[in-house]
Design an enzyme around this catalytic site. Structure first.
Site, PDB file in Angstrom:
ATOM      1  CG  ASP A 167       1.338   2.054   2.770  1.00  0.00           C
ATOM      2  OD1 ASP A 167       1.515   2.819   1.808  1.00  0.00           O
ATOM      3  OD2 ASP A 167       2.170   1.887   3.670  1.00  0.00           O
ATOM      4  CG  PHE A 168      -1.423  -1.560  -2.612  1.00  0.00           C
ATOM      5  CD1 PHE A 168      -0.951  -2.818  -2.298  1.00  0.00           C
ATOM      6  CD2 PHE A 168      -2.784  -1.316  -2.505  1.00  0.00           C
ATOM      7  CE1 PHE A 168      -1.815  -3.826  -1.885  1.00  0.00           C
ATOM      8  CE2 PHE A 168      -3.663  -2.309  -2.102  1.00  0.00           C
ATOM      9  CZ  PHE A 168      -3.169  -3.568  -1.794  1.00  0.00           C
ATOM     10  CD  GLU A 169       4.452   2.470  -0.350  1.00  0.00           C
ATOM     11  OE1 GLU A 169       4.649   3.452  -1.088  1.00  0.00           O
ATOM     12  OE2 GLU A 169       3.943   2.569   0.776  1.00  0.00           O
ATOM     13  CB  SER A 170       4.591  -0.944  -7.089  1.00  0.00           C
ATOM     14  OG  SER A 170       4.266  -2.190  -6.484  1.00  0.00           O
TER      15      SER A 170
END
Length: 421
Positions: free
Chosen positions: A158-161
Site C-alpha cells: 500500500d505505497f502512496e508515492s
C-alpha cells in the site's frame, strides 16, 4: 418496501457468512471481504467479524523493519536494546483468527507514513525481502519477531508515492512464499483507482504475480461515487450501465487483470488475479467514495455480472466499520448480503451474461482528472470516528456474526435452485 426486502436479504445473508469466511481468501469466489486493521484499532484484531481477509496496517520501515499499529501499539513493547516492537496480543489474535476462524491475515507494507522510497539497489531490495520474510514468515526462531510465533499469510503493498527497486523486493518475497509448500501464501496490492497506479504501477506491469489487488475506489474521481446506474430501465447490471461508466473505471482494472490493459501497457502476470472493490467503511473513513449500502449493492452487482476478475469487497478500515458512527457493523451485514445476491445472480446465469453483453467501458480521460497524488490515500482516518465504547459494540456484533452466520450458503443455494426450477 424495496429497501425492506434488501435489508432482509442482507441480514439473512450475513447469518451464514462465516461458512464462507472460514475458508479465508478464495480465488474462485466473488464474495471475499477484506477489512484493514491497525490504523486506529480501538478494537482487538480478533473482532473482525465476518471477514475473510484482514490486512494488518502497517509495516512502515523496510530498511530496519518496523511496524506502526497506531493505537494498537499500546499493547506492544520494544525488544531490549531495539526499536522493534513486540506485540504478544496481536500474536495471539493472529493465531486465533487463523486456527479458529480460518481468516487470511496479511501484513500491509507502506501507508502514508512510509518515507523510505524503496531500496538503493536490487540486491538491497532482495536482502530486505529476506529480512521481512524471516521476521513475519515461518522461521519462528528468528529473534525479535514482532508477532512472535504467529506466521502471517502474505503481504500487501500500500505505497502512496513512488518507490525504487520494489520489483526485486516483491519478486523475492514471491519466491520465498512459493518455496514454502506447507501452507498457501498470498501477495496483494492496494492501488488507487486511476490507472495505471503511480505508486505500485511498476510491480503491477507484468513484473510480479499478485493473487488479488484491492483497488481504492474512493478519494479519487474514479471512485464508486462516480458510478452511473443502468438507465433506460435496464438496471445497474445492464448494458447501458457499461456504456455510461466514463469515470468509474473497474473496466480498466479488469482489462489489466486479463493481461490486456486499455492503455496498451503490460497487464497482470497472474491471469487469475482477483480484484476487490475498495470502499470506505463509513462516512468518516475517506473524503469521497462512501455510498450507502442500498447504492453499493447495484455497483457490486454490476461488477459481479460484468467482470470475471471481480472477487469481492475491501473496506477501510475496521475502526470505522465498528465505530458508533459506523453503525456497529450493520454496513458489513449489508455488504455481505449484497455480495451474496450478486454472486447468486452470476451462478444462476444472470441476464447480462446469458445475453452475451460485452463487458467494456470507456477509460476516463486522464487530462483534467484530479492528480491521484494529491488525493487522500488509504490512511484518511479521523480519530473522532471511533469511540471508547467500540470494543463493547463489536463484542456483541461479532457474537451475532459467529453464532448465526451459517445461513448465507443456504440462502444462495435456495435462490439458485428457485431460478433453475
Amino acid at each position: 418496501m424495496h429497501s425492506f426486502h434488501f435489508r432482509l436479504a442482507a441480514v439473512a445473508a450475513v447469518l451464514a457468512s462465516l461458512a464462507s469466511s472460514a475458508a479465508g481468501f478464495q480465488k474462485d469466489s466473488q464474495d471475499n471481504v477484506a477489512v484493514y486493521w491497525g490504523k486506529f484499532p480501538r478494537i482487538p484484531l480478533i473482532s473482525g467479524g465476518a471477514t475473510q481477509i484482514i490486512p494488518i496496517a502497517f509495516l512502515v520501515s523496510l530498511t530496519d523493519p518496523l511496524i506502526n499499529l497506531a493505537n494498537g501499539n499500546d499493547n506492544c513493547t520494544t525488544f531490549p536494546g531495539s526499536t522493534a516492537m513486540s506485540c504478544p496480543q496481536v500474536e495471539e489474535d493472529i493465531q486465533t483468527c487463523q486456527s479458529k476462524h480460518g481468516k487470511t491475515i496479511m501484513l500491509s507494507i507502506g501507508g502514508e507514513t512510509y518515507q523510505e522510497g524503496g531500496f538503493p539497489s536490487p540486491s538491497a531490495a532482495q536482502a530486505g525481502a529476506e529480512k521481512v520474510w524471516n521476521l513475519f514468515g515461518p522461521n519462528t526462531k528468528t529473534p525479535n519477531r514482532p508477532f512472535g510465533q504467529a506466521v502471517i499469510d502474505g503481504f500487501d503493498f500500500d505505497f502512496e508515492s513512488a518507490t525504487k527497486n520494489m520489483v526485486p523486493f516483491a519478486q523475492r518475497l514471491r519466491e520465498l512464499m512459493d518455496a514454502d509448500t506447507k501452507k498457501p501464501y498470498y501477495l496483494s496490492a492496494a492501488p488507487q483507482c486511476p490507472f495505471p497506479d503511480r505508486a505500485d504501477g511498476e510491480m503491477l506491469a507484468g513484473e510480479v504475480a499478485f493473487d488479488f489487488i484491492m483497488v481504492q475506489f474512493y478519494n479519487n474521481y474514479c471512485g464508486v461515487q462516480s458510478f452511473v446506474g443502468g438507465g433506460s430501465g435496464k438496471g445497474a447490471g445492464g448494458g447501458s450501465a457499461r456504456r455510461e461508466q466514463s469515470a468509474f473505471n473497474f473496466a480498466a482494472w479488469d482489462a489489466w487483470a486479463s493481461g490486456k490493459p486499455l492503455d496498451g501497457s503490460r497487464g497482470s502476470k497472474n491471469p487469475d488475479v482477483k480484484i476487490l472493490l475498495g470502499v470506505p467503511a463509513s462516512k468518516l473513513a475517506a473524503s469521497t467514495g462512501f455510498v450507502e449500502p442500498a447504492l453499493l449493492q447495484p455497483i457490486m452487482k454490476f461488477c459481479a455480472d460484468s467482470f470475471p476478475s471481480f472477487g469481492g469487497v475491501m473496506m477501510w478500515d475496521m475502526s470505522h466499520l465498528f465505530s458508533a458512527s459506523g453503525g456497529a457493523g450493520s454496513f458489513l451485514e449489508d455488504v455481505h448480503g449484497a455480495l451474496s445476491m450478486a454472486a447468486t445472480s452470476v451462478l444462476s446465469g444472470g441476464k447480462d451474461r446469458v445475453n452475451g453483453v460485452n463487458a467494456t467501458a470507456t477509460q476516463p480521460e486522464q487530462q483534467g482528472a484530479p492528480d491521484p497524488d494529491t488525493a487522500d490515500d488509504n490512511d484518511n482516518d479521523n480519530t473522532n470516528s471511533t469511540s471508547s465504547g467500540a470494543t463493547t459494540i463489536i463484542t456483541s456484533a461479532s457474537t451475532r456474526y459467529y453464532s448465526s452466520s451459517m445461513a448465507v450458503s443456504w440462502l444462495a443455494m435456495a435462490t439458485l435452485l428457485h431460478s433453475l426450477l
